[in-house]
Write a protein that holds these residues in place. Structure first.
Motif, PDB file in Angstrom:
ATOM      1  N   TYR A  35     -10.399  -4.185   3.873  1.00 23.15           N
ATOM      2  CA  TYR A  35      -9.858  -3.852   2.556  1.00 23.15           C
ATOM      3  C   TYR A  35      -8.337  -3.758   2.680  1.00 23.15           C
ATOM      4  N   VAL A  36      -7.639  -4.166   1.631  1.00 24.01           N
ATOM      5  CA  VAL A  36      -6.182  -4.118   1.605  1.00 24.01           C
ATOM      6  C   VAL A  36      -5.748  -2.910   0.777  1.00 24.01           C
ATOM      7  N   ILE A  37      -4.817  -2.127   1.317  1.00 24.43           N
ATOM      8  CA  ILE A  37      -4.309  -0.958   0.585  1.00 24.43           C
ATOM      9  C   ILE A  37      -3.370  -1.434  -0.518  1.00 24.43           C
ATOM     10  N   THR A  38      -3.731  -1.131  -1.771  1.00 22.82           N
ATOM     11  CA  THR A  38      -2.902  -1.548  -2.911  1.00 22.82           C
ATOM     12  C   THR A  38      -2.188  -0.389  -3.579  1.00 22.82           C
ATOM     13  N   ALA A  39      -2.573   0.851  -3.244  1.00 24.46           N
ATOM     14  CA  ALA A  39      -1.935   2.003  -3.895  1.00 24.46           C
ATOM     15  C   ALA A  39      -2.060   3.247  -3.029  1.00 24.46           C
ATOM     16  N   LEU A  40      -1.061   4.112  -3.148  1.00 17.49           N
ATOM     17  CA  LEU A  40      -1.091   5.450  -2.570  1.00 17.49           C
ATOM     18  C   LEU A  40      -1.126   6.418  -3.744  1.00 17.49           C
ATOM     19  N   VAL A  41      -2.159   7.243  -3.820  1.00 22.12           N
ATOM     20  CA  VAL A  41      -2.401   8.027  -5.035  1.00 22.12           C
ATOM     21  C   VAL A  41      -2.678   9.490  -4.712  1.00 22.12           C
ATOM     22  N   ALA A  42      -2.657  10.300  -5.772  1.00 24.15           N
ATOM     23  CA  ALA A  42      -3.062  11.709  -5.698  1.00 24.15           C
ATOM     24  C   ALA A  42      -3.842  12.022  -6.964  1.00 24.15           C
ATOM     25  N   THR A  43      -4.918  12.785  -6.830  1.00 23.02           N
ATOM     26  CA  THR A  43      -5.716  13.186  -7.985  1.00 23.02           C
ATOM     27  C   THR A  43      -5.792  14.706  -8.052  1.00 23.02           C
ATOM     28  N   PRO A  44      -5.849  15.280  -9.255  1.00 25.44           N
ATOM     29  CA  PRO A  44      -5.785  16.741  -9.382  1.00 25.44           C
ATOM     30  C   PRO A  44      -6.998  17.474  -8.835  1.00 25.44           C
ATOM     31  N   ASP A  45      -8.164  16.792  -8.742  1.00 24.37           N
ATOM     32  CA  ASP A  45      -9.353  17.475  -8.220  1.00 24.37           C
ATOM     33  C   ASP A  45      -9.392  17.490  -6.700  1.00 24.37           C
ATOM     34  N   TYR A  46      -8.462  16.761  -6.054  1.00 29.55           N
ATOM     35  CA  TYR A  46      -8.381  16.761  -4.601  1.00 29.55           C
ATOM     36  C   TYR A  46      -6.936  16.934  -4.153  1.00 29.55           C
TER      37      TYR A  46
END
Length: 755
Positions: A159-170
């Motif tokens: 798999y290719v990394i397309t985004a670095l993210v953050a979510t409020p539930d984690y």
């Protein structure tokens, strides 16, 4: 034009003329301000970012995990309650990076891209659009040095990394709600397309999240949560549930920050109280040195308040300069230490530093107030003396009592004791500073061994090598059985989760359960007993999620070999408590691996791997712990050097006489500095009866908000290491004192005596 108090002009010259006196104090003040201000800048920048992320990314109000998908009827019943319901189904997928030689298992909790609730804040890139694309948590990328375009191997596929993210539930990525800390490198979250999610071979976990249309009070939100769970349970077994108020993946970060602030404030205040006393002792030394000049100025008509203002201006100017310079360092670069620590440990929206007047005020005005007050009190005491007393260098209003007789002691030993007695205030200030410095060293050195001990105790708590939680029984598996339930637990006004374990008969838990137990009795672990100060005969209140009323259980016994926070009841009694069949269970226990059907298996707990996440957690804090250690060492060195210098400067005339009488430099040093060394060497072991319980209490306070219990103890090796470090730093500082004795200009000193 007449200048106000022209003697202020000499303050810059004084700093230049006596760098050895003022530069160490300036340096440690600068380091302390930079250290504390960096924290407050990071904290004041991140906190609004976190709360903005909760709003903009639509954090859930609650979640619940089902054994099977909700039926259409249950789903419709829940959605009628004025809320949005989202399927946050996930799969725990093993992953690696190409060339990775880490032997530990790595898991990505993989979700489908979200649209309604707990949406992603993007640090860089875009969300996946193709089957072989993945978005990963930003803190995983930071900790593992991953970048956009890098490859991950999930289930054997690239798999290719397309985004670095953050979510409020984690914001805090915990594998379970009961985990003590994060394991950033080995457990994280990821997002893929629906097509990619369906292609992953791991079993699906049916997690649902909801968000209320209207904002509710906490009590109203909890009541609604229980109604939702009642609807959900009409569809099938409920495996777990939590509101946003109790969800440690959401609240852990806020609790951690909330605990850090008072600890940093206390640390700063204690450090500057120590520095305030040292600066006051320096001021006292300057007053005694310049006493004839002060007496002359007073006799000429100078007002006492003008001289008090002048001599208090010296330490306050030093503190102001250190505060301004320390804040500049913190704003330019220092904040990156704490911001990096937070963004490696927690998964938060993108960081933007904010100019914080509060950080500047806290780290400048509070130290300034402490230093000013301590020096002011000293100056007011001294300037009650008459001009004549200053001219005669008579600094005591009352006649001094005669010194105690030291007959029977050699000249050298008697001199050492006299010097210690005459410098008792200097030495007391040094001891206070040693106490604070050693506290910093202890926390920075003992945290790792303490977490290792916690891991060992948790592994010893586990009676079996393997624990399997299942949705339904597997007829092909024959092993010891038990029931595990997470219940709502209330102690006073505090509410939390509590795991209640129900072992079947003839298991390894038989020795922890009394042979006969009534239905309203419960056994609690020693961890729960110590954390909540419970004893046999007390009652606890618990209820199943979704139920309205709490039920009381009386403590029948305490399982002293179980240190984790949990309670125990026989499986039959626990099933009766929740109105289930007496043979109902959801656990298999075994000393050897079992082969459980994947469709029935929920999770596996391997005793050998339990607690391994703490190793990576502590790695994240290496930088902060090292900085704390350096601050403690530099602080202690500065105190020892300053106190030694004050003692030597006070006795320069006597040192000249000793040299004239034929004493060598090292012999003079042994008279004036060896006594201080002995006092320091004795202080540490003698202070341990007070130091150790105080440190235990402070540590217990620092972890009091955690849902686990950690026995606050410090390894003997840590105390020995600190003692050795204290002596080594003291020896280094004393070496500078010996150099000062060697470099003493006897001609200039004796000129002051003869005039």
């Amino acid at each position: 034009m007449v200048m106000k108090n022209p003697i202020h002009r000499r303050i810059p010259r004084l700093f230049i003329k006596k760098p050895g006196t003022y530069l160490p104090l300036f340096f440690i003040s600068l380091l302390t301000v930079a250290f504390i201000s960096s924290f407050f800048i990071s904290q004041n920048s991140i906190k609004p970012i976190y709360y903005r992320g909760l709003r903009e990314n639509k954090v859930e109000d609650g979640q619940f995990l089902m054994a099977d998908p909700l039926t259409k009827e249950a789903k419709e019943a829940i959605e009628k309650r004025d809320l949005d319901l989202a399927e946050n189904f996930y799969k725990d997928v093993r992953f690696r990076t190409p060339g990775d030689d880490d032997s530990r298992e790595k898991i990505l909790r993989t979700f489908v891209n979200r649209e309604k609730i707990n949406t992603a804040a993007i640090h860089a890139g875009r969300l996946p659009e193709k089957k072989n694309e993945v978005a990963i948590a930003a803190n995983l990328a930071k900790a593992s040095e991953l970048h956009l375009g890098d490859r991950l191997i999930l289930d054997g596929d690239d798999y290719v990394i397309t985004a670095l993210v953050a979510t409020p539930d984690y914001s805090t990525i915990l594998k379970t709600q009961g985990d003590l800390a994060m394991d950033t490198k080995h457990f994280s979250v990821a997002f893929v397309t629906k097509e990619a999610f369906d292609s992953l071979k791991e079993k699906t976990n049916y997690l649902y999240a909801y968000r209320n249309h209207a904002r509710l009070s906490e009590d109203a939100a909890r009541d609604k949560f229980e109604d939702i769970l009642t609807d959900a349970q009409s569809s099938g077994p409920l495996l777990g549930a939590t509101t946003t108020y109790d969800n440690r993946c959401i609240q852990y970060f806020v609790d951690d920050m909330g605990g850090d602030v008072p600890m940093m404030m206390i640390t700063m205040v204690l450090l500057f109280i120590s520095l305030g006393f040292i600066s006051a002792l320096q001021t006292r030394g300057l007053l005694r040195e310049e006493a004839p000049v002060i007496g002359t100025l007073l006799a000429m008509g100078y007002e006492t308040k003008d001289l008090i203002r002048h001599y208090s201006l010296i330490p306050t100017c030093l503190t102001i300069f250190a505060g301004v310079a320390g804040n500049i360092i913190a704003y330019v670069k220092g904040y990156e230490l704490y911001a990096g620590l937070y963004y490696t440990s927690y998964n938060l929206p993108p960081f933007v530093p904010v100019l914080s007047i509060k950080a500047f005020a806290i780290t400048t005005l509070i130290p300034l107030g402490i230093v000013w007050l301590v020096n002011r009190l000293l100056l007011m005491r001294y300037f009650r003396l008459s001009p004549l007393r200053f001219l005669r260098r008579e600094f005591y209003r009352k006649k001094r009592r005669s010194a105690p007789s030291l007959e029977g002691l050699s000249l050298i030993r008697a001199a050492r004791l006299r010097i210690l007695g005459e410098n008792r205030l200097n030495i007391l200030a040094l001891f206070f500073g040693m106490f604070v410095g050693n506290a910093l060293l202890l926390f920075s050195m003992a945290l790792g061994p303490m977490f290792d001990d916690y891991t060992d105790s948790i592994q010893k708590d586990m009676k079996y090598n393997y624990t399997y939680m299942v949705k339904t029984p597997d007829p092909d598996v024959h092993a010891d059985k038990g029931l595990s339930l997470t219940m709502d637990y209330k102690k006073g006004d505090d509410k939390s989760d509590l795991n209640i374990l129900g072992p079947d008969k003839n298991t390894a838990y038989d020795k922890d359960l009394p042979s006969t137990m009534k239905d309203d009795k419960v056994v609690i672990s020693t961890g729960l007993a110590k954390r909540d100060k419970l004893k046999i005969g007390d009652t606890i209140q618990v209820k199943l999620p979704g139920k309205k009323e709490y039920r009381k259980l009386k403590i029948a016994a305490i399982a002293h070999d179980i240190h984790s926070v949990q309670a125990l009841m026989p499986m039959e009694t626990l099933n009766k408590f929740i109105d289930k069949d007496a043979k109902n269970f959801n656990l298999y226990w075994s000393q050897k691996p079992l082969h459980v059907d994947d469709e029935r298996l929920l999770t596996t707990i391997d005793r050998a791997k339990t607690g391994a996440y703490l190793e990576s957690f502590l790695e994240n804090f290496d930088g902060a712990l090292l900085t704390t250690r350096i601050l403690g060492i530099v602080f202690y060195f500065t105190l020892v050097y300053t106190v030694s210098k004050l003692i030597l400067e006070k006795s320069q005339k006597d040192i000249c006489y000793l040299k004239i009488f034929g004493y060598k430099d090292r012999e003079v040093a042994s008279v004036y500095l060896l006594g201080l060394g002995v006092a320091v060497a004795l202080f540490y072991p003698l202070s341990l009866p007070l130091f150790d319980p105080l440190m235990r209490h402070l540590f217990a306070l620092s972890v009091s908000k955690l849902s686990v219990y950690m026995e606050p103890h410090f390894a003997a090796e840590s105390y020995v290491a600190i003692y050795a470090l204290d002596l080594a730093v003291f020896a280094a500082a004393q070496a500078l004192g010996v150099r000062k004795i060697k470099g003493l200009n006897m001609v200039e000193e004796l000129k002051k005596v003869s005039g």
